[in-house]
Write a protein that holds these residues in place. Structure first.
Motif, PDB file in Angstrom:
ATOM      1  N   GLU A 107      31.978 -27.172  14.048  1.00  0.00           N
ATOM      2  CA  GLU A 107      31.716 -27.355  12.625  1.00  0.00           C
ATOM      3  C   GLU A 107      31.995 -26.073  11.856  1.00  0.00           C
ATOM      4  O   GLU A 107      31.687 -24.979  12.323  1.00  0.00           O
ATOM      5  CB  GLU A 107      30.261 -27.772  12.379  1.00  0.00           C
ATOM      6  CG  GLU A 107      29.974 -29.221  12.677  1.00  0.00           C
ATOM      7  CD  GLU A 107      28.610 -29.649  12.139  1.00  0.00           C
ATOM      8  OE1 GLU A 107      27.845 -28.774  11.687  1.00  0.00           O
ATOM      9  OE2 GLU A 107      28.323 -30.852  12.180  1.00  0.00           O
ATOM     10  N   THR A 148      34.056 -31.052  10.258  1.00  0.00           N
ATOM     11  CA  THR A 148      33.834 -31.237  11.691  1.00  0.00           C
ATOM     12  C   THR A 148      35.167 -31.420  12.393  1.00  0.00           C
ATOM     13  O   THR A 148      35.915 -32.356  12.091  1.00  0.00           O
ATOM     14  CB  THR A 148      32.934 -32.457  11.960  1.00  0.00           C
ATOM     15  OG1 THR A 148      31.667 -32.260  11.320  1.00  0.00           O
ATOM     16  CG2 THR A 148      32.705 -32.631  13.457  1.00  0.00           C
ATOM     17  N   TYR A 149      35.451 -30.522  13.316  1.00  0.00           N
ATOM     18  CA  TYR A 149      36.653 -30.602  14.144  1.00  0.00           C
ATOM     19  C   TYR A 149      36.256 -31.031  15.552  1.00  0.00           C
ATOM     20  O   TYR A 149      35.117 -30.811  15.985  1.00  0.00           O
ATOM     21  CB  TYR A 149      37.359 -29.246  14.214  1.00  0.00           C
ATOM     22  CG  TYR A 149      37.945 -28.761  12.906  1.00  0.00           C
ATOM     23  CD1 TYR A 149      39.296 -28.950  12.610  1.00  0.00           C
ATOM     24  CD2 TYR A 149      37.158 -28.084  11.973  1.00  0.00           C
ATOM     25  CE1 TYR A 149      39.843 -28.488  11.417  1.00  0.00           C
ATOM     26  CE2 TYR A 149      37.693 -27.620  10.776  1.00  0.00           C
ATOM     27  CZ  TYR A 149      39.030 -27.824  10.510  1.00  0.00           C
ATOM     28  OH  TYR A 149      39.560 -27.359   9.327  1.00  0.00           O
ATOM     29  N   VAL A 150      37.208 -31.609  16.272  1.00  0.00           N
ATOM     30  CA  VAL A 150      36.970 -32.028  17.656  1.00  0.00           C
ATOM     31  C   VAL A 150      37.976 -31.321  18.556  1.00  0.00           C
ATOM     32  O   VAL A 150      39.187 -31.347  18.299  1.00  0.00           O
ATOM     33  CB  VAL A 150      37.116 -33.555  17.804  1.00  0.00           C
ATOM     34  CG1 VAL A 150      36.918 -33.966  19.266  1.00  0.00           C
ATOM     35  CG2 VAL A 150      36.110 -34.267  16.920  1.00  0.00           C
ATOM     36  N   ARG A 175      38.048 -34.104  12.181  1.00  0.00           N
ATOM     37  CA  ARG A 175      37.602 -35.488  12.308  1.00  0.00           C
ATOM     38  C   ARG A 175      36.966 -36.004  11.019  1.00  0.00           C
ATOM     39  O   ARG A 175      37.166 -37.146  10.614  1.00  0.00           O
ATOM     40  CB  ARG A 175      36.602 -35.629  13.453  1.00  0.00           C
ATOM     41  CG  ARG A 175      36.091 -37.062  13.655  1.00  0.00           C
ATOM     42  CD  ARG A 175      35.160 -37.180  14.842  1.00  0.00           C
ATOM     43  NE  ARG A 175      33.892 -36.493  14.581  1.00  0.00           N
ATOM     44  CZ  ARG A 175      32.927 -36.352  15.497  1.00  0.00           C
ATOM     45  NH1 ARG A 175      33.111 -36.835  16.699  1.00  0.00           N
ATOM     46  NH2 ARG A 175      31.806 -35.723  15.197  1.00  0.00           N
ATOM     47  N   THR A 204      32.541 -30.774  19.666  1.00  0.00           N
ATOM     48  CA  THR A 204      32.668 -30.611  18.219  1.00  0.00           C
ATOM     49  C   THR A 204      32.555 -29.147  17.809  1.00  0.00           C
ATOM     50  O   THR A 204      31.867 -28.351  18.450  1.00  0.00           O
ATOM     51  CB  THR A 204      31.592 -31.425  17.471  1.00  0.00           C
ATOM     52  OG1 THR A 204      30.290 -31.005  17.907  1.00  0.00           O
ATOM     53  CG2 THR A 204      31.775 -32.895  17.728  1.00  0.00           C
TER      54      THR A 204
END
Length: 273
Positions: free
Chosen positions: A198, A207-209, A268, A196
């Motif tokens: 942030e 929040t990115y993955v 996400r 993750t």
């Protein structure tokens, strides 16, 4: 027995040679010390100063924003980039056959549009967000622009002008030093799919993955930071459909600036502060 005769001119020549060798040796030692001090300055002092500066800026932003509120219970889904459908199945209400349904104002799509519309464009070199990467124990400011003197050398991560802002449809693209000046992106090559990333702003936390990594490409490969990121040098790396992306770029290999390394992720979730 003959005694060798040493002329005064020979003595003077030998004396001058000894002085020249001694002076040359002193110069070499001095140059070596200066070079060693420069290396220490670049590899240690700039890191120390930049990290301290970045930490103070993160603390200043946290004080400015105040303590973040609890996560919004309806947050979590990301709207489809084309239809605006959150995909959550239970957040939308309305009438009609389905295609003409009216979105509820509390849906993620509506709330995200409200947050984005409220965001003002940051001033050049202004730190306006915080990037957190748990796997790397990294927490650094994000500033507008990728100027070395005004952004990157301060230990900040820089936002590429012309790319999208956090949470917006398109590509939120960032750059950071791999070595020296805080080297925030030194270990982004260790990020794995599913990690993750942030991005905190005054309005929300995104929040990115991590999804994909481009190990090496040309420094002029502008495709990696386009709205739909895809390498123009290595077209097999990248995406073909619109989305909500983040791109982290830095130099590679270490201690050089010949090539670029890129890590891509997808949005996400988001929550309002």
């Amino acid at each position: 027995m003959r005694v060798p005769v040493v002329q005064h001119s020979t003595r003077r020549w030998r004396a001058r040679r000894r002085r020249a060798l001694w002076t040359g040796g002193e110069l070499l030692v001095t140059v070596g010390v200066v070079l060693m001090l420069l290396v220490v300055h670049q590899l240690w002092w700039t890191n120390r100063e930049a990290r301290h500066n970045a930490q103070r800026k993160v603390q200043a932003l946290e004080r400015e924003w105040g303590t973040p509120g609890a996560a919004d219970p309806t947050a979590g889904a990301v709207p489809d980039p084309e239809t605006g459908d959150s995909g959550s199945g239970g957040d939308d209400t309305g009438t009609g056959s389905g295609t003409g349904a009216t979105k509820n104002s509390s849906s993620p799509a509506r709330r995200q549009g409200t947050v984005n519309s409220a965001q003002s464009r940051p001033r050049w070199s202004q730190a306006y967000a915080i990037l957190t990467i748990p796997r790397l124990s990294l927490r650094v400011p994000v500033a507008e622009g990728v100027s070395k003197q005004n952004v990157l050398n301060k230990g900040y991560v820089g936002h590429y002008k012309g790319t999208q802002q956090p949470g917006q449809a398109g590509n939120f693209a960032l750059a950071g030093h791999r070595n020296t000046h805080g080297e925030p992106f030194r270990y982004i090559n260790r990020l794995k799919r599913g990690d993750t990333v942030e991005v905190e702003t005054k309005a929300a936390v995104y929040t990115y993955v991590v999804d994909k990594t481009l190990p090496q490409t040309s420094a002029r490969d502008s495709g990696v930071i386009r709205s739909v990121p895809r390498s123009t040098v290595r077209p097999s790396y990248g995406y073909s459909a619109p989305g909500y992306y983040i791109t982290l770029t830095t130099c590679t290999p270490e201690y050089t600036s010949k090539y670029r390394l890129a890590v891509w992720g997808k949005l996400r979730s988001m929550r309002l502060r």
